[in-house]
Write an enzyme that holds these catalytic residues in place. Structure first.
Site, PDB file in Angstrom:
ATOM      1  N   GLU A   1      83.789   9.228 -29.425  1.00 52.24           N
ATOM      2  CA  GLU A   1      83.593  10.191 -28.055  1.00 52.24           C
ATOM      3  C   GLU A   1      84.618   9.111 -27.458  1.00 52.24           C
ATOM      4  OE1 GLU A   1      82.176  13.390 -27.789  1.00 52.24           O
ATOM      5  OE2 GLU A   1      82.063  12.339 -30.224  1.00 52.24           O
TER       6      GLU A   1
ATOM      7  N   ASP B   1      82.753  18.878 -20.015  1.00 54.06           N
ATOM      8  CA  ASP B   1      81.686  18.078 -20.490  1.00 54.06           C
ATOM      9  C   ASP B   1      80.538  18.359 -18.699  1.00 54.06           C
ATOM     10  OD1 ASP B   1      81.921  16.791 -22.859  1.00 54.06           O
ATOM     11  OD2 ASP B   1      82.232  15.426 -22.096  1.00 54.06           O
TER      12      ASP B   1
ATOM     13  N   SER C   1      80.437  18.026 -34.341  1.00 54.26           N
ATOM     14  CA  SER C   1      81.814  17.499 -33.201  1.00 54.26           C
ATOM     15  C   SER C   1      80.940  17.845 -32.008  1.00 54.26           C
ATOM     16  CB  SER C   1      82.321  19.459 -33.196  1.00 54.26           C
ATOM     17  OG  SER C   1      80.844  19.968 -32.948  1.00 54.26           O
ATOM     18  N   HIS C   2      81.639  17.872 -31.312  1.00 51.68           N
ATOM     19  CA  HIS C   2      81.757  16.855 -29.906  1.00 51.68           C
ATOM     20  C   HIS C   2      80.682  17.380 -29.057  1.00 51.68           C
ATOM     21  CE1 HIS C   2      83.307  15.066 -25.893  1.00 51.68           C
ATOM     22  NE2 HIS C   2      82.653  16.032 -25.357  1.00 51.68           N
ATOM     23  N   MET C   3      80.339  18.375 -28.891  1.00 49.97           N
ATOM     24  CA  MET C   3      79.811  19.969 -28.360  1.00 49.97           C
ATOM     25  C   MET C   3      77.891  19.544 -29.296  1.00 49.97           C
ATOM     26  SD  MET C   3      80.298  20.153 -25.261  1.00 49.97           S
ATOM     27  CE  MET C   3      81.965  20.757 -24.288  1.00 49.97           C
TER      28      MET C   3
END
Length: 439
Positions: free
Chosen positions: A241, A375, A394-396
């Site tokens: 991240e 974000d 994934s990021h989320m």
């Protein structure tokens, strides 16, 4: 891609390797080939778990740190003419590739390996999914800093300028020049800030630690302990991240230089979005004349027509033969659910192009991609999240696990369209389903 990683291809060794191989690839390899393949993946996995100075994870993190230092120095020559702007774009691109995107991809691979190992421990019944969720919630990524500083702006403890200096480069749809970044979003600090729930440090209990250590010895990982696996997972998640956060700052600067380049020859962002990077680099090789400017205007005009035409086609996600050009089958998608909560809330649909946003408090937010530029939504006290695209790692998905927010990540095109036509839905993460209750 996450489903391919976790459900189809074996790219690392885990504690359920033999069972998964028999289930997916029975009789594909000879016994000798199987042992060779298994041994190679076991060696790879053993190497990545070693926390040596020269491990691929630590070397990749060092390159990200180097890129961050370069960003703080900002040695680029001030530019306002097309040639100098294009030169700066090329410089930033080279730096971003070598010290940003390539190291990020390596760190992301480590994140996949860590997730694979943890899933296999759950499959063996040694630790529960709830305990893994507690572990992920205890891992504080760069999102924690963003939320804290966002709250400081709202309480007048730091200025908007200070916030933008750190986070102003983030934008929904990170690669889209038409999408405004945080610095250019009017209503970024309106609404109610969302405080993270306080969670203690995650620690394996004696039974979990003992059983994982026994399993490690059974699988030949003599120099690795149970704690080592969770330290490695934590380092991979935080590193991934942060790496994305750093390289997208370079990316944003590139996009802004491209916008300035367009402005210098009277082209707006929408115009420039219709050009290729190679078109912009042309000015480094030949002088920019009225004839060249006319070339750009004509190319933009043609590209806009091509874009409109291409947008009218509906193609399959997977083109396996000529027939897929004529018939676009609807691909079945299964969402990746985060957490085990069940909520019933109204929905809000966001797109990356609006700079002023609706009220998100206590709503289920719907976005297309699992992008770090979104974000800011975690500062608005949202109830849940649904995305069209994105995977379990994934990021989320990482963000929602960190905040304890129920989510359905990557639910697919058809379910997402049904959701966005609803006013209210039930997001049931424990039962892994979405119900549409008000249209």
């Amino acid at each position: 891609h996450d489903k391919l990683e976790f459900d189809v291809v074996l790219t690392a060794y885990d504690f359920t390797f033999d069972e998964k191989f028999d289930q997916r690839y029975a009789d594909v390899l000879t016994r000798e080939e199987f042992l060779q393949y298994k041994g190679a993946l076991k060696e790879l996995t053993s190497n990545v778990l070693e926390n040596s100075e020269n491990s691929s994870l630590n070397l990749a993190l060092a390159k990200i740190d180097f890129l961050e230092k370069k960003q703080k120095k900002d040695n680029l020559t001030p530019a306002n003419d097309p040639f100098s702007l294009s030169d700066n774009i090329n410089t930033l691109l080279a730096e971003c590739i070598e010290y940003g995107t390539i190291p990020f991809s390596i760190i992301a691979r480590h994140g996949f390996i860590a997730e694979t190992l943890m899933r296999s421990i759950v499959s063996k019944g040694i630790i529960s999914n709830e305990r893994i969720s507690a572990f992920k919630k205890s891992v504080k990524t760069i999102a924690s800093d963003i939320s804290k500083d966002f709250e400081k702006v709202c309480s007048n403890k730091i200025s908007v300028d200070v916030f933008n200096e750190l986070y102003g480069h983030l934008r929904p749809s990170s690669y889209d020049i038409v999408s405004p970044n945080y610095m250019n979003r009017k209503d970024l600090f309106s609404g109610i800030t969302q405080k993270q729930s306080k969670t203690g440090r995650f620690v394996l209990n004696n039974k979990e630690r003992q059983n994982i250590n026994i399993m490690l010895l059974e699988h030949g990982f003599d120099s690795t302990s149970a704690d080592d696996i969770f330290i490695y997972a934590k380092k991979s998640i935080i590193g991934r991240e942060y790496a994305k956060f750093i390289f997208t700052k370079h990316l944003s600067n590139i996009i802004e230089f491209i916008a300035d380049w367009g402005k210098s020859i009277n082209l707006n962002r929408a115009d420039v979005s219709m050009l290729m990077l190679s078109d912009i680099n042309r000015v480094l090789l030949s002088p920019l004349t009225d004839e060249t400017k006319e070339y750009y205007r004509n190319k933009i005009k043609t590209s806009k027509l091509d874009f409109e035409l291409a947008s009218s086609f509906k193609l399959s996600y997977l083109i396996r033969s000529v027939k897929d050009i004529y018939i676009a089958p609807i691909q079945r998608s299964v969402a990746n659910y985060v957490g085990n909560k069940r909520i019933e809330k109204s929905i809000v649909i966001l797109n990356p192009y609006k700079s002023d946003e609706p009220v998100l408090e206590d709503k289920i937010v719907c976005i297309e991609g699992a992008d770090p530029g979104y974000d800011w939504i975690f500062t608005r006290n949202i109830a849940g999240l649904v995305t069209k695209y994105g995977g379990a790692n994934s990021h989320m998905a990482i963000r929602c696990a960190e905040y304890g927010i129920p989510a359905a990540i990557g639910c697919g095109e058809q379910p997402f369209d049904k959701i966005t036509k609803s006013k209210k839905i039930i997001l049931d993460c424990k039962a892994e389903k979405i119900e549409y209750i008000e249209y």
